[in-house]
Design an enzyme around this catalytic site. Structure first.
Site, PDB file in Angstrom:
ATOM      1  N   ASP A 250       0.809  -1.208   0.000  1.00  0.00           N
ATOM      2  CA  ASP A 250       0.000   0.000   0.000  1.00  0.00           C
ATOM      3  C   ASP A 250       0.851   1.271   0.000  1.00  0.00           C
ATOM      4  OD1 ASP A 250      -2.788   1.115   0.498  1.00  0.00           O
ATOM      5  OD2 ASP A 250      -1.698   2.014   2.170  1.00  0.00           O
TER       6      ASP A 250
ATOM      7  N   GLU B  38       1.566  -0.417  -4.739  1.00  0.00           N
ATOM      8  CA  GLU B  38       0.654   0.679  -5.074  1.00  0.00           C
ATOM      9  C   GLU B  38       1.511   1.928  -5.214  1.00  0.00           C
ATOM     10  OE1 GLU B  38      -3.237   3.233  -3.808  1.00  0.00           O
ATOM     11  OE2 GLU B  38      -1.767   2.703  -2.303  1.00  0.00           O
TER      12      GLU B  38
HETATM   13  C1  NOJ Z   1      -4.395   3.249  -0.574  1.00  0.00           C
HETATM   14  C2  NOJ Z   1      -5.570   2.360  -0.384  1.00  0.00           C
HETATM   15  O1  NOJ Z   1      -5.946   1.803  -1.608  1.00  0.00           O
HETATM   16  C3  NOJ Z   1      -6.650   3.218   0.243  1.00  0.00           C
HETATM   17  O2  NOJ Z   1      -7.889   2.546   0.296  1.00  0.00           O
HETATM   18  C4  NOJ Z   1      -6.207   3.655   1.610  1.00  0.00           C
HETATM   19  O3  NOJ Z   1      -7.148   4.553   2.164  1.00  0.00           O
HETATM   20  C5  NOJ Z   1      -4.834   4.350   1.552  1.00  0.00           C
HETATM   21  N1  NOJ Z   1      -3.896   3.688   0.709  1.00  0.00           N
HETATM   22  C6  NOJ Z   1      -4.225   4.460   2.924  1.00  0.00           C
HETATM   23  O4  NOJ Z   1      -3.760   3.221   3.364  1.00  0.00           O
END
Ligand code: NOJ
Ligand code: CA
Length: 553
Positions: free
Chosen positions: A209, A273
């Site tokens: 993430d 991500e």
């Molecule tokens: C990206 C995630 O996809 C999202 O849902 C989340 O709120 C943020 N990162 C924080 O972890």
């Protein structure tokens, strides 16, 4: 696990051949009637994924969390949230999925924890705590102001004053998601341990993430004003997240994780991500193409218009920007603000949804399906007031793309027997798996048959890709050594693609009446129609390969 060597032609990097399916576990299938999806529900519906032809599942976070950000605020990195099940349930899932040659990828959140994580509880209990260094603390200025101008992704100041210890702590998202301090070697050691814990358990990889927020500027220099090239979020907030994250030291950590991932057989996937504005910002996260991420999230692709021009531009830019040995990932729907492609790109039109799937599943790179993409599931109309579950301030409500999977008509949609699902199930006219399985022309039948074709013809997975000329509004690309041609008409009028050097047979059409058609030099397409064609005569020379033609009148 996938032990069939014929299915792995990627030198161990199994994800290059894979169709990845992203499940939001709380919304997939509820087996105990409490209105929340659970891991047993994933086991129960594995046969749907095996039938569809999926190779790997990526589960959004399953770890214990107070759910201020629905699992992205983790309170224990080596356990399972009780709503979803237990570690034993997860072991069962790994095994049951493995029997179907489906791998399991989890979601790891290394940039921040929950404020209920024992590390943070200890850290905030006293300035002298050995866990204090796990987070980022600063004393207020003489005027009591926060240390700098940094804003978080949900629009608030990125600093909150901890009353008890009298210092500000950093958080890139909600105040209940304190930022971990990656300048502490102890934090890095914790995550090496966490990675090994899951990889040892048979987890095949991690979606990581918010990687772009991992390492902050140690000297806390202010973020500059946003410019035209920044993400829509940064432009909306007026600030580029240049110093609050994105520091070059991030790459050293990714390389370390990659060494761990590669020490397993088969190697574990690192799917980052990388929420960055351009593919040029994305490319460095692949390192030299083999020493950092295996796959990286492509926000510019997700954010582009559903037009031939925009799609071609972003795909070509991606291919040009990535190191030659790197492998792209393509996703069109997400649990975040961008929502579902069936709404954003296709406005609920099933024909357009089939075109989107044709694109996703035949581009060179790993397709990431979001649950429901296979039936053309749309975003729910937002549930205001008391029905709202996501409290984060985002530009677009995120609940709408997190609603329960639509398995069958009727109350509960085959998701739950509870009269109170955690988010509402859709209305009676929404598409469902059961109905679409019985309909040969459906989005689901198309998706499944296309994946079958993709598995049969490996050139569609690993072969070269190049765009070829096509009339305005039409996107046309070849795979393999001119062996396959995909065309989609994303314009509002019928179009004709003329190819005078190759005949072909339609392997699959978004309108299934066209399957098996033999084509000579004229390929006609209705609006929102796409074809995947096997070329039977190879074009002679580049210049003759194809010539553009106008739209049919
Ligand atoms: C990206 C995630 O996809 C999202 O849902 C989340 O709120 C943020 N990162 C924080 O972890
Ligand atoms: Ca449940």
């Amino acid at each position: 696990m996938n032990s069939d060597p014929s299915r792995d032609t990627s030198g161990g990097e199994w994800w290059r051949d894979a169709v990845v399916y992203n499940i939001y576990p709380r919304s997939w299938r509820d087996t105990n009637g409490d209105g929340h999806g659970d891991l047993s529900g994933v086991v129960e519906r594995l046969d749907h994924l095996a039938w569809l032809g999926v190779d790997a599942i990526w589960l959004n976070p399953i770890m214990p969390s107070p759910n201020r950000d629905w699992g992205y605020d983790i309170a224990d990195y080596t356990a399972v949230h009780p709503d979803l099940g237990t570690l034993a349930d997860l072991d069962l899932l790994v095994e049951a999925a493995g029997q179907r040659r489906i791998r399991l990828v989890l979601d790891l959140v290394p940039s921040h924890t929950s404020d209920e994580h024992p590390w943070f509880r200890a850290a905030r209990s006293d300035r002298g705590s050995p866990f204090r260094e796990y987070y980022v603390w600063r004393t207020p200025g003489t005027d009591g102001a926060p240390p700098n101008n940094w804003l978080g992704y949900f629009g608030q100041p990125a600093w909150t004053l901890d009353e008890r210890t009298g210092e500000y702590y950093l958080h890139t998202f909600l105040p209940q998601q304190p930022k971990l301090n990656w300048w502490s070697s102890r934090v890095a050691e914790e995550f090496e341990r966490i990675l090994r814990f899951w990889f040892d358990r048979g987890i095949s990889g991690m979606r990581i993430d918010a990687l772009q927020t991992l390492v902050h500027d140690r000297t806390l220099r202010p973020n500059p004003a946003a410019g035209d090239r920044d993400t829509p979020l940064e432009r909306r907030l007026g600030q580029r997240f240049l110093r609050s994250g994105a520091q070059p030291e991030t790459h050293g950590f990714i390389r370390g994780w990659r060494r761990i991932a590669d020490s397993y057989t088969p190697p574990r996937l690192l799917f980052g991500e990388t929420w960055v504005p351009s593919v040029d910002d994305l490319a460095p996260y692949y390192g030299d193409g083999s020493d950092e991420l295996g796959l990286a999230w492509n926000l510019p692709f997700l954010g582009c218009d559903f037009t031939a021009r925009s799609l071609r531009a972003v795909v070509e830019r991606t291919v040009a920007a990535l190191p030659p040995s790197a492998w792209p990932a393509w996703a069109m729907s997400t649990h975040d603000g961008e929502g579902r492609a069936a709404t954003r790109w296709c406005h609920g039109d099933p024909a357009a949804a089939r075109c989107a799937l044709l694109l996703l599943l035949t581009l060179r790179g790993t397709p990431i399906l979001y649950y429901g993409d296979e039936i053309g599931m749309t975003d729910a109309v937002d549930t205001p007031g008391s029905g709202r579950r996501d409290t984060a301030e985002t530009a677009a409500p995120r609940d709408r793309s997190r609603t329960p999977m639509q398995w069958a008509p009727g109350p509960g949609a085959g998701f739950t027997s509870s009269p109170r699902p955690w988010l509402p199930v859709p209305g009676a006219d929404a598409p469902t798996v059961v109905e679409q399985r019985a309909a040969p022309g459906s989005v689901l039948s198309f998706c499944r048959d296309l994946i079958t074709i993709r598995r049969r013809h490996h050139e569609l997975v690993s072969g070269a890709m190049r765009f070829v000329p096509a009339p305005e509004g039409v996107l046309a690309w070849e795979r393999g050594d001119g062996d396959f041609l995909a065309v989609v008409n994303l314009g509002p009028a019928p179009a004709v693609v003329t190819r005078d050097t190759a005949d072909g047979e339609v392997l699959i059409g978004t309108d299934r009446h066209r399957d098996h058609q033999t084509l000579t030099d004229q390929v006609s397409l209705a609006p929102y129609e796409g074809l995947l064609i096997r070329l039977t005569r190879r074009p002679a020379a580049d210049s003759d390969r194809s010539r553009e033609s106008g739209r049919a009148s």
